[in-house]
Design a protein around this motif. Structure first.
Motif, mmCIF file in Angstrom:
data_model
loop_
_atom_site.group_PDB
_atom_site.id
_atom_site.type_symbol
_atom_site.label_atom_id
_atom_site.label_comp_id
_atom_site.label_asym_id
_atom_site.label_seq_id
_atom_site.Cartn_x
_atom_site.Cartn_y
_atom_site.Cartn_z
ATOM 1 N N GLN A 177 1.491 5.810 -9.406
ATOM 2 C CA GLN A 177 0.441 4.995 -8.794
ATOM 3 C C GLN A 177 1.031 4.146 -7.676
ATOM 4 O O GLN A 177 2.180 3.755 -7.733
ATOM 5 N N GLY A 178 0.228 3.852 -6.647
ATOM 6 C CA GLY A 178 0.628 2.867 -5.662
ATOM 7 C C GLY A 178 0.935 3.359 -4.269
ATOM 8 O O GLY A 178 1.298 2.570 -3.423
ATOM 9 N N GLY A 179 0.825 4.631 -3.970
ATOM 10 C CA GLY A 179 1.093 5.106 -2.624
ATOM 11 C C GLY A 179 -0.070 4.831 -1.693
ATOM 12 O O GLY A 179 -1.163 4.462 -2.110
ATOM 13 N N CYS A 180 0.177 5.009 -0.404
ATOM 14 C CA CYS A 180 -0.899 4.890 0.573
ATOM 15 C C CYS A 180 -0.544 5.729 1.795
ATOM 16 O O CYS A 180 0.600 6.154 1.957
ATOM 17 N N GLY A 181 -1.536 5.974 2.641
ATOM 18 C CA GLY A 181 -1.295 6.746 3.855
ATOM 19 C C GLY A 181 -0.705 8.101 3.543
ATOM 20 O O GLY A 181 -1.185 8.815 2.669
ATOM 21 N N ASP A 182 0.362 8.448 4.245
ATOM 22 C CA ASP A 182 1.019 9.743 4.078
ATOM 23 C C ASP A 182 2.174 9.696 3.081
ATOM 24 O O ASP A 182 2.906 10.672 2.959
#
Length: 179
Positions: free
Chosen positions: A52-57
């Motif tokens: 959990q916790g990624g964003c964008g690319d």
């Protein structure tokens, strides 16, 4: 009216992962480009589990890092640059906007390509926006290996693009900062 238009466009496109549509905080001036949050059930390229916790690319990953970033690996979650030349071990969960302590926004950067005694320069800005900009530099005086300990704070929550440069080498990651 604007919110209804964004929601309708997302539904038509089948991509409702943007911060505006999901209720995630978004830095002022950031675009409404989809921020693809990673899920614990998904797998990053190379078979490493996403967390959990990624964003964008940039998905946040858990499990085994690439071999070049495994020496003395701290065993924390990590992000891998778009070019595959930089990896950041995340010591804060989550990263937080402002200047938090206990824990700070520590990231231990490993670089695949030689440092050649060059500092790591970081230019960070909200994803899809030019401002605000955060600049930082970290010396190439740590080891073993090609590592740079760092603490990089940002003024606002949201998805931030980090442009990393050491010598002639460059890589980019997107990092999610919360309140």
């Amino acid at each position: 009216m604007r919110h209804a238009t964004i929601v309708m466009a997302c539904l038509l496109a089948g991509a409702c992962a943007s911060p505006a549509a999901s209720g995630e905080p978004q830095a002022p001036g950031a675009s409404a480009a989809p921020a693809r949050p990673a899920t614990s059930a998904s797998v990053a390229p190379g078979g490493t589990p996403r967390a959990q916790g990624g964003c964008g690319d940039t998905p946040v990953q858990s499990g085994g890092p690439p071999a070049w970033a495994a020496e003395n690996a701290p065993g924390t979650r990590f992000v891998l640059g778009r070019e595959g030349d930089a990896l950041g071990y995340l010591f804060a969960d989550p990263l937080r906007a402002g200047t938090p302590t206990s824990p700070s926004n520590k990231i231990l950067w490993y670089v695949r390509l030689p440092r050649d005694s060059q500092e790591l320069r970081v230019v960070a800005h909200p994803r899809g926006a030019e401002r605000p900009v955060v600049r930082a530099a970290f010396p190439s005086d740590s080891g073993p290996g090609e590592i740079y300990p760092s603490v990089t704070d940002v003024p606002e929550p949201g998805c931030w693009t980090f442009e990393l440069t050491w010598g002639a080498h460059h890589d980019t990651v997107d990092l999610l900062y919360r309140r």
